[in-house]
Design a protein around this motif. Structure first.
Motif, PDB file in Angstrom:
ATOM      1  N   ALA A 142     -23.552   4.257  41.142  1.00 44.53           N
ATOM      2  CA  ALA A 142     -22.689   3.547  42.082  1.00 44.53           C
ATOM      3  C   ALA A 142     -22.424   2.285  41.613  1.00 44.53           C
ATOM      4  CB  ALA A 142     -23.056   3.571  43.616  1.00 44.53           C
ATOM      5  N   LEU A 143     -22.212   1.866  40.273  1.00 45.39           N
ATOM      6  CA  LEU A 143     -22.060   0.746  39.507  1.00 45.39           C
ATOM      7  C   LEU A 143     -20.653   0.104  39.943  1.00 45.39           C
ATOM      8  CD1 LEU A 143     -23.841   0.951  36.313  1.00 45.39           C
ATOM      9  CD2 LEU A 143     -24.581  -0.100  38.445  1.00 45.39           C
ATOM     10  N   ASP A 144     -20.219  -1.185  40.603  1.00 52.81           N
ATOM     11  CA  ASP A 144     -19.077  -1.409  40.657  1.00 52.81           C
ATOM     12  C   ASP A 144     -18.834  -2.454  39.487  1.00 52.81           C
ATOM     13  OD1 ASP A 144     -20.549  -3.793  41.349  1.00 52.81           O
ATOM     14  OD2 ASP A 144     -20.027  -3.794  43.396  1.00 52.81           O
ATOM     15  N   ASP A 145     -17.629  -2.928  39.444  1.00 50.53           N
ATOM     16  CA  ASP A 145     -17.350  -4.035  38.373  1.00 50.53           C
ATOM     17  C   ASP A 145     -18.126  -5.062  38.195  1.00 50.53           C
ATOM     18  OD1 ASP A 145     -15.264  -2.074  37.919  1.00 50.53           O
ATOM     19  OD2 ASP A 145     -13.634  -3.475  38.741  1.00 50.53           O
ATOM     20  N   ALA A 146     -18.311  -5.651  39.376  1.00 55.21           N
ATOM     21  CA  ALA A 146     -18.817  -7.065  39.321  1.00 55.21           C
ATOM     22  C   ALA A 146     -20.601  -6.773  38.585  1.00 55.21           C
ATOM     23  CB  ALA A 146     -19.359  -7.521  40.355  1.00 55.21           C
ATOM     24  N   THR A 147     -21.198  -5.641  38.843  1.00 59.99           N
ATOM     25  CA  THR A 147     -22.456  -5.209  38.228  1.00 59.99           C
ATOM     26  C   THR A 147     -22.350  -4.969  37.057  1.00 59.99           C
ATOM     27  OG1 THR A 147     -22.781  -4.199  40.594  1.00 59.99           O
ATOM     28  CG2 THR A 147     -24.471  -3.899  38.796  1.00 59.99           C
ATOM     29  N   LEU A 148     -21.344  -4.483  36.437  1.00 60.09           N
ATOM     30  CA  LEU A 148     -21.008  -3.849  35.426  1.00 60.09           C
ATOM     31  C   LEU A 148     -20.906  -5.361  34.195  1.00 60.09           C
ATOM     32  CD1 LEU A 148     -18.860  -0.777  34.789  1.00 60.09           C
ATOM     33  CD2 LEU A 148     -21.150  -1.059  34.292  1.00 60.09           C
ATOM     34  N   ILE A 149     -20.094  -5.952  35.070  1.00 64.05           N
ATOM     35  CA  ILE A 149     -19.928  -7.461  34.182  1.00 64.05           C
ATOM     36  C   ILE A 149     -21.186  -8.040  34.048  1.00 64.05           C
ATOM     37  CG2 ILE A 149     -18.872  -9.747  34.097  1.00 64.05           C
ATOM     38  CD1 ILE A 149     -16.314  -8.037  35.358  1.00 64.05           C
ATOM     39  N   LEU A 150     -22.065  -7.931  34.937  1.00 61.19           N
ATOM     40  CA  LEU A 150     -23.421  -8.688  34.778  1.00 61.19           C
ATOM     41  C   LEU A 150     -24.364  -8.021  33.915  1.00 61.19           C
ATOM     42  CD1 LEU A 150     -25.229 -10.901  36.599  1.00 61.19           C
ATOM     43  CD2 LEU A 150     -26.243  -8.922  37.612  1.00 61.19           C
ATOM     44  N   LEU A 151     -24.207  -6.736  33.823  1.00 60.41           N
ATOM     45  CA  LEU A 151     -25.047  -6.077  33.005  1.00 60.41           C
ATOM     46  C   LEU A 151     -24.730  -6.343  31.589  1.00 60.41           C
ATOM     47  CD1 LEU A 151     -25.618  -2.422  34.556  1.00 60.41           C
ATOM     48  CD2 LEU A 151     -27.108  -4.428  34.790  1.00 60.41           C
ATOM     49  N   CYS A 152     -23.381  -6.307  31.328  1.00 57.34           N
ATOM     50  CA  CYS A 152     -22.828  -6.609  29.926  1.00 57.34           C
ATOM     51  C   CYS A 152     -23.100  -8.013  29.676  1.00 57.34           C
ATOM     52  CB  CYS A 152     -21.535  -6.223  29.801  1.00 57.34           C
ATOM     53  SG  CYS A 152     -21.010  -4.445  30.041  1.00 57.34           S
ATOM     54  N   SER A 153     -23.023  -8.940  30.459  1.00 58.67           N
ATOM     55  CA  SER A 153     -23.120 -10.136  30.238  1.00 58.67           C
ATOM     56  C   SER A 153     -24.622 -10.279  29.919  1.00 58.67           C
ATOM     57  CB  SER A 153     -23.030 -11.230  31.373  1.00 58.67           C
ATOM     58  OG  SER A 153     -21.477 -10.926  31.640  1.00 58.67           O
ATOM     59  N   ILE A 154     -25.624  -9.809  30.699  1.00 53.20           N
ATOM     60  CA  ILE A 154     -27.051 -10.109  30.426  1.00 53.20           C
ATOM     61  C   ILE A 154     -27.328  -9.624  28.968  1.00 53.20           C
ATOM     62  CG2 ILE A 154     -29.404  -9.469  31.183  1.00 53.20           C
ATOM     63  CD1 ILE A 154     -28.441  -9.629  33.900  1.00 53.20           C
ATOM     64  N   SER A 155     -26.814  -8.391  28.740  1.00 51.49           N
ATOM     65  CA  SER A 155     -27.219  -7.784  27.303  1.00 51.49           C
ATOM     66  C   SER A 155     -26.719  -8.622  26.005  1.00 51.49           C
ATOM     67  CB  SER A 155     -26.941  -6.451  27.219  1.00 51.49           C
ATOM     68  OG  SER A 155     -25.706  -6.215  27.482  1.00 51.49           O
ATOM     69  N   SER A 156     -25.414  -9.196  26.372  1.00 52.15           N
ATOM     70  CA  SER A 156     -24.812  -9.718  25.219  1.00 52.15           C
ATOM     71  C   SER A 156     -25.806 -11.209  25.130  1.00 52.15           C
ATOM     72  CB  SER A 156     -23.343 -10.277  25.544  1.00 52.15           C
ATOM     73  OG  SER A 156     -22.751  -9.065  25.942  1.00 52.15           O
ATOM     74  N   LEU A 157     -26.014 -12.116  26.129  1.00 53.12           N
ATOM     75  CA  LEU A 157     -26.669 -12.933  26.126  1.00 53.12           C
ATOM     76  C   LEU A 157     -28.031 -12.945  25.515  1.00 53.12           C
ATOM     77  CD1 LEU A 157     -26.504 -16.101  27.034  1.00 53.12           C
ATOM     78  CD2 LEU A 157     -27.871 -15.450  29.255  1.00 53.12           C
ATOM     79  N   SER A 158     -28.726 -11.790  25.968  1.00 49.72           N
ATOM     80  CA  SER A 158     -30.028 -11.549  25.565  1.00 49.72           C
ATOM     81  C   SER A 158     -30.156 -11.193  23.803  1.00 49.72           C
ATOM     82  CB  SER A 158     -31.020 -10.803  26.269  1.00 49.72           C
ATOM     83  OG  SER A 158     -30.449  -9.530  25.952  1.00 49.72           O
ATOM     84  N   LEU A 159     -29.072 -10.539  23.484  1.00 50.04           N
ATOM     85  CA  LEU A 159     -28.955 -10.406  22.170  1.00 50.04           C
ATOM     86  C   LEU A 159     -28.757 -11.604  21.309  1.00 50.04           C
ATOM     87  CD1 LEU A 159     -26.843  -6.897  21.923  1.00 50.04           C
ATOM     88  CD2 LEU A 159     -29.349  -7.321  21.153  1.00 50.04           C
ATOM     89  N   VAL A 160     -27.889 -12.477  21.576  1.00 52.82           N
ATOM     90  CA  VAL A 160     -27.572 -13.748  21.167  1.00 52.82           C
ATOM     91  C   VAL A 160     -28.917 -14.736  21.211  1.00 52.82           C
ATOM     92  CG1 VAL A 160     -26.358 -15.988  21.195  1.00 52.82           C
ATOM     93  CG2 VAL A 160     -25.301 -14.032  21.665  1.00 52.82           C
TER      94      VAL A 160
END
Lengths: 289, 250
Positions: free
Chosen positions: A135-153
């Motif tokens: 039940a992931l909504d848009d906001a949660t998906l954006i958060l998850l993708c931002s976190i993984s991008s940030l942590s890769l950088v």
């Protein structure tokens, strides 16, 4: 056949596509962090931090119910507070890091359980512990993708000091002042990824995605880069299979994903070419000849 | 003018843990370009002294002065147990760490630097081992790797903490050659050592400590039976219950 079992669920149902995307994001961000946790012999730190996050998320929930931002911020603050306090105690007293971390996360966990049981229902506690990947909504998906991008950088920037801090911390301290910064940045990454993970598969299961693929990868690769790539691949494949199992057999998805990871870990442990059980026995036979 | 004569000066220096000094009011001067062995019984504070020089311990009293050097210019080889041998990292990667001061956390290893790394590996006799994982090396080979890293650090002051512990004799003689080469290049070297024969043959200067200074000077004057007996007695005396120090630092 392949269409029905593998592709159709994702083609037909938006929630399955969202779940897959969320899991891929978590695999990309959390698994490399987990690889370093293993290499630093801090596998259980992930577990401790996951428990430490609970009161923050619970306070966020208390203030504004099941909403994304307050629970995320609360979790982050609680996790970082525990990391900083235990780091402070380790540097100032003779207590070792595992002991001081254990003390703080247990206190934090107790506060969390207290808050949740005072105000929430068991359903809410289940949400925090086991997540809602279907039940992931848009906001949660954006958060998850931002976190993984940030942590890769961040991981890319700190790669060299982090490797040194793990392999030979005394050398890093002797040539540069980056040791403490590296350590805390790394703990920040652990907390960040756990907070992201708890929205999807819950605080406890998020640790599984962090640690299990990395331990499995140890049996396949001899270099750090190789371990990270293998671990991410294992995490992604497990997510896919876990989601499908959950879809076809109506299983809870978080545990399904983690169990597939566990299965791959078991296979790696047995058949992995780098120090796996079978590889070890064949090596012994070779010596006997 | 005198400032340039010493590489390192201990000024009534006390170092220790939990209010227990492991080094007590040590007063000595290490001449620039000297090759000095630090000897003393177990628990004499030898390793503690090197950690103090590296700034890993803050002085409890007294102070420590570097002549024309700064801490940047020191290379330190701790006792071997500190490195994680199970870590998946190769010989060439460990040796390249020696270039940290030049390339830092982000710099690339350019062609010239790659050649320097290869040369350092060759200098310790490990050519052909570049891509081996450190977990597969013997104790002697590992110590060679760490010496290659020291070579690249190109430091003016080199601190070695028991560099020859549990290592085969051939490796020891190769590594001593390297140390003598550094000495010839005018670097200052301080090495904690146990084997007095090695000290007598290869180290012109000796600093003998037993928590406090026992003797310091040319090796043949320091490594006497009388001094060694005194050092042992001083160490035995200091293993008793802790007492508050009556001496005050000047």
């Amino acid at each position: 056949m392949i269409w029905d079992t593998i592709l159709q669920p994702f083609a037909e149902y938006g929630f399955m596509r969202r779940a897959l995307l969320g899991c891929i994001a978590i695999s990309l961000g959390a698994t490399p962090v987990g690889t370093f946790l293993i290499l630093r012999r801090m596998s259980l730190t992930g577990d401790a931090m996951a428990h430490a996050i609970l009161p923050g998320a619970a306070i966020g929930f208390l203030i504004s119910g099941l909403s994304l931002i307050p629970m995320t911020l609360g979790g982050l603050v609680a996790g970082l507070l525990v990391a900083l306090l235990s780091g402070f105690v380790t540097r100032m007293t003779s207590l070792r890091e595992d002991a001081s971390l254990a003390a703080f996360y247990l206190i934090s966990l107790a506060i969390g359980v207290l808050i949740v049981s005072m105000r929430g229902s068991n359903v809410d506690l289940m949400h925090v512990l086991f997540g809602t990947v279907l039940a992931l909504d848009d906001a949660t998906l954006i958060l998850l993708c931002s976190i993984s991008s940030l942590s890769l950088v961040i991981l890319a920037l700190f790669f060299r000091p982090l490797v040194l801090e793990c392999a030979d911390p005394q050398f890093l301290r002797s040539v540069s002042g980056l040791s403490a910064i590296t350590h805390f940045t790394f703990l920040l990454l652990v907390v960040l990824n756990l907070v992201g993970g708890f929205h999807a598969i819950g605080t406890l299961m998020a640790v599984g995605v962090m640690i299990l693929p990395a331990t499995a990868a140890r049996f396949w690769a001899t270099s750090i880069g190789g371990m990270i790539v293998t671990a991410v691949a294992i995490a992604m494949i497990s997510s896919l299979i876990g989601l499908l199992l959950s879809f076809h057999f109506s299983l809870p998805s978080g545990p399904a994903i983690i169990l597939v990871n566990g299965l791959i870990y078991g296979m790696s442990l047995s058949f992995g070419p780098v120090g796996g059980l079978v590889a070890q026995t064949t090596a012994k036979q070779h010596i006997q000849i | 003018m005198g400032a340039l004569m010493y590489a390192l000066q201990f000024r009534k220096l006390s170092l220790g843990y939990d209010h227990q000094p492991a080094i007590h009011q040590l007063h000595a001067e290490i001449t620039t370009g000297s090759l000095t062995a630090i000897v003393g019984p177990n628990g004499a504070g030898k390793s503690t002294l090197l950690k103090g020089v590296m700034g890993m311990l803050t002085p409890m009293e007294g102070s420590l002065a570097f002549g024309s050097l700064s801490r940047e210019n020191i290379a330190y080889l701790p006792q071997q147990s500190d490195i994680d041998r199970s870590f998946p990292i190769t010989v060439v990667e460990v040796v390249s760490m020696g270039l940290w001061k030049e390339i830092g956390p982000f710099g690339w290893l350019n062609k010239t630097n790659q050649v320097r790394v290869d040369k350092a590996i060759a200098a310790v006799g490990l050519t052909g081992f570049e891509s081996r994982v450190i977990g597969s090396l013997s104790g002697g080979q590992m110590q060679r790797v760490l010496f290659a890293r020291l070579l690249l650090q190109d430091a003016q002051l080199v601190l070695l903490d028991e560099p020859f512990n549990a290592i085969d004799t051939r490796t020891i003689s190769d590594l001593i050659n390297l140390i003598e080469r550094w000495h010839g290049e005018g670097r200052t070297i301080l090495a904690v050592l146990h084997n007095h024969e090695t000290v007598q043959t290869h180290f012109p200067q000796t600093l003998m400590i037993a928590r406090e200074l026992v003797a310091h000077g040319p090796t043949k004057n320091v490594l006497t039976a009388e001094n060694q007996f005194r050092a042992r007695q001083m160490c035995e005396a200091c293993t008793g219950p802790p007492h508050v120090c009556g001496k005050s630092a000047a």
